[in-house]
Design an enzyme around this catalytic site. Structure first.
Site, PDB file in Angstrom:
ATOM      1  N   ASP A 118      -7.275 -16.486   3.110  1.00 33.20           N
ATOM      2  CA  ASP A 118      -6.133 -16.733   2.233  1.00 33.20           C
ATOM      3  C   ASP A 118      -6.392 -17.890   1.273  1.00 33.20           C
ATOM      4  O   ASP A 118      -5.771 -17.987   0.220  1.00 33.20           O
ATOM      5  CB  ASP A 118      -4.887 -17.099   3.062  1.00 33.20           C
ATOM      6  CG  ASP A 118      -4.566 -16.057   4.121  1.00 33.20           C
ATOM      7  OD1 ASP A 118      -5.148 -14.958   4.055  1.00 33.20           O
ATOM      8  OD2 ASP A 118      -3.748 -16.357   5.007  1.00 33.20           O
ATOM      9  N   ASP A 196      -2.565 -16.165  -3.228  1.00 31.91           N
ATOM     10  CA  ASP A 196      -3.395 -16.403  -2.049  1.00 31.91           C
ATOM     11  C   ASP A 196      -4.662 -15.584  -2.277  1.00 31.91           C
ATOM     12  O   ASP A 196      -4.606 -14.487  -2.859  1.00 31.91           O
ATOM     13  CB  ASP A 196      -2.705 -15.895  -0.776  1.00 31.91           C
ATOM     14  CG  ASP A 196      -1.630 -16.845  -0.267  1.00 31.91           C
ATOM     15  OD1 ASP A 196      -1.316 -17.825  -0.968  1.00 31.91           O
ATOM     16  OD2 ASP A 196      -1.097 -16.582   0.828  1.00 31.91           O
ATOM     17  N   HIS A 245      -0.574 -10.265   0.812  1.00 34.90           N
ATOM     18  CA  HIS A 245      -1.999  -9.968   1.019  1.00 34.90           C
ATOM     19  C   HIS A 245      -2.285  -8.466   0.987  1.00 34.90           C
ATOM     20  O   HIS A 245      -1.574  -7.675   1.594  1.00 34.90           O
ATOM     21  CB  HIS A 245      -2.527 -10.600   2.317  1.00 34.90           C
ATOM     22  CG  HIS A 245      -2.222 -12.074   2.370  1.00 34.90           C
ATOM     23  ND1 HIS A 245      -2.237 -12.802   3.524  1.00 34.90           N
ATOM     24  CD2 HIS A 245      -1.889 -12.955   1.380  1.00 34.90           C
ATOM     25  CE1 HIS A 245      -1.925 -14.066   3.266  1.00 34.90           C
ATOM     26  NE2 HIS A 245      -1.709 -14.183   1.956  1.00 34.90           N
ATOM     27  N   ASP A 247      -5.087  -6.904   2.111  1.00 31.64           N
ATOM     28  CA  ASP A 247      -6.117  -6.371   3.005  1.00 31.64           C
ATOM     29  C   ASP A 247      -5.585  -5.696   4.277  1.00 31.64           C
ATOM     30  O   ASP A 247      -6.351  -5.428   5.201  1.00 31.64           O
ATOM     31  CB  ASP A 247      -7.185  -7.434   3.330  1.00 31.64           C
ATOM     32  CG  ASP A 247      -6.601  -8.762   3.736  1.00 31.64           C
ATOM     33  OD1 ASP A 247      -5.382  -8.942   3.651  1.00 31.64           O
ATOM     34  OD2 ASP A 247      -7.380  -9.639   4.152  1.00 31.64           O
ATOM     35  N   CYS A 349      -8.738 -11.467   7.712  1.00 33.35           N
ATOM     36  CA  CYS A 349      -7.946 -12.698   7.520  1.00 33.35           C
ATOM     37  C   CYS A 349      -8.658 -13.905   8.144  1.00 33.35           C
ATOM     38  O   CYS A 349      -8.640 -15.002   7.583  1.00 33.35           O
ATOM     39  CB  CYS A 349      -6.600 -12.623   8.234  1.00 33.35           C
ATOM     40  SG  CYS A 349      -5.568 -11.232   7.865  1.00 33.35           S
TER      41      CYS A 349
HETATM   42  N1  NVA Z   1       1.232  -8.865   5.230  1.00 33.38           N
HETATM   43  C1  NVA Z   1       0.429  -7.854   5.866  1.00 33.38           C
HETATM   44  C2  NVA Z   1      -0.832  -8.424   6.450  1.00 33.38           C
HETATM   45  C3  NVA Z   1      -1.887  -8.659   5.457  1.00 33.38           C
HETATM   46  C4  NVA Z   1      -3.208  -9.064   6.040  1.00 33.38           C
HETATM   47  C5  NVA Z   1       1.179  -7.233   7.015  1.00 33.38           C
HETATM   48  O1  NVA Z   1       2.026  -7.893   7.623  1.00 33.38           O
HETATM   49  O2  NVA Z   1       0.897  -6.092   7.348  1.00 33.38           O
END
Ligand code: NVA
Length: 364
Positions: A118, A196, A245, A247, A349
């Site tokens: 991040d 991020d 995020h 990923d 992550c």
């Molecule tokens: N915000 C995403 C995770 C990203 C790595 C989720 O909670 O699925």
């Protein structure tokens, strides 16, 4: 550990998610604090019960039993990486328990050095310190300064994106997160560039990003202009009520193999179809119902780590995904990680690639 290297590649060299991995930073659970409650958490964390938890316990250390269980998973991850021939580096211990203030905000504590993905955006030969939107993560980059200085001295480029102010002007006043089915909205205003590093994912000259409650359009524009004409930054259309995020949503695993979250990706960019990529639909996660998850959803199953075009570290317990990865021609390496996911995230992550053996290419 990791001081000597025989690679002929620049010390920092990461163009995509799949070139053979030589060196990586893996986060640490040491000193991890429960993030203190802040306005951005309502927009990025699924579930009101989580908000109540953070309002009550934020700013105190994570309970020892959660930290110990997460550490066991992380140790197994590091062991696998090293056994597969990867140099593993770790952040410098840093005291995240101190309260801090700037002229624009004050906060009860920092968070942790659990998730380097991040904080540091590594693209090509450069490390970009991300302008993060969580006030409690404002100084998280300090845990990586020793490593950044070392990589800089060995020839890497090292920059910090404009440090954000994170005053109230950065967040939509009175923001209420959408419920499922409502149009997506995000908390960040366009007052200043914010992102991020985990909101971007690399695919050679093409970088894919998704607007989120950590990544605003100003941030996307800053990144494109900073990277210059060698790169094209593409915005992927996603739907997420609490976006944070990319990923666990959109992940080019290897040339021709794009893994997507079927609940979140609204449209795969045409360039993938035009270039003949296979779009791999991530199977439903298998994390047991009720497993505590304080920071992310069970779609963290998608947050795998490629060691090269075939070997992929994936969470034990995700048998359907493991079978699918095999069907897609990959070689899964299962590792326990549900306990790390409880307070952190997935393998992607928990790490940030520093050097992979490969060159900058276009895959489209
Ligand atoms: N915000 C995403 C995770 C990203 C790595 C989720 O909670 O699925």
């Amino acid at each position: 550990m990791g001081e000597e290297r025989s690679s002929s590649y620049p010390v920092v060299n990461a163009h995509n998610e799949w070139d053979p991995l030589e060196e990586i930073i893996v986060g640490t659970v040491e000193g991890a604090m429960i993030p203190p409650w802040d306005v951005i958490m309502e927009a990025t964390l699924h579930g009101k019960d989580l908000w109540d938890f953070y309002k009550k316990h934020g700013g105190t250390p994570w309970p020892r039993e959660l930290v110990d269980a997460a550490k066991k998973d992380l140790d197994e991850f590091v062991h696998i990486l090293e056994a597969e021939g990867v140099i593993v580096r770790r952040p410098t211990p840093y005291d995240f328990s101190k309260a801090y203030a700037t002229p624009d905000f004050e906060i009860e504590s920092g968070c942790y050095a659990l998730m380097p993905r991040d904080v540091l955006l590594v693209i090509g030969h450069q490390i970009i310190e991300a302008p993060m939107g969580w006030r409690s993560r404002y100084h998280e980059n300090h845990a990586y300064k020793d490593l950044c200085k070392e990589y800089f001295k060995k020839g890497a480029q090292w920059v910090s994106a404009p440090r954000p102010q994170l005053s109230d002007r950065s967040y939509v006043d009175g923001f209420v997160a959408p419920t499922e089915g409502e149009p997506m909205r995000t908390i960040l205003t366009e007052f200043e560039p914010l992102f991020d590093a985990a909101d971007a994912i690399k695919c050679g000259r093409d970088i894919f990003v998704a607007q989120s409650s950590c990544f605003n359009r100003f941030g996307i524009e800053w990144l494109q202009r900073h990277l210059g004409d060698d790169y094209r930054v593409h915005e992927v259309s996603v739907y997420d009520t609490h976006p944070m995020h990319i990923d666990a949503t959109f992940y080019p695993l290897a040339p021709g193999k794009l893994l997507i979250n079927p609940e979140r990706v609204e449209k795969v960019p045409d360039m993938f179809n035009q270039a003949g990529w296979d779009v791999l639909i991530c199977p439903e996660p298998l994390m047991p119902e009720g497993h505590p998850m304080y920071n992310c959803s069970c779609w963290i199953s998608m947050n795998v780590l490629m060691l090269d075009k075939e070997r992929v570290i994936v969470s034990k317990g995700e048998d359907t995904l493991i079978e699918a990865l095999k069907d897609w021609g990959l070689k899964p390496i299962p590792c326990n990680f549900y306990h790390f996911a409880t307070i952190g995230g997935g393998f992607h992550c928990a790490s940030v690639d520093i050097r992979r053996r490969g060159e900058l290419e276009s895959y489209f």
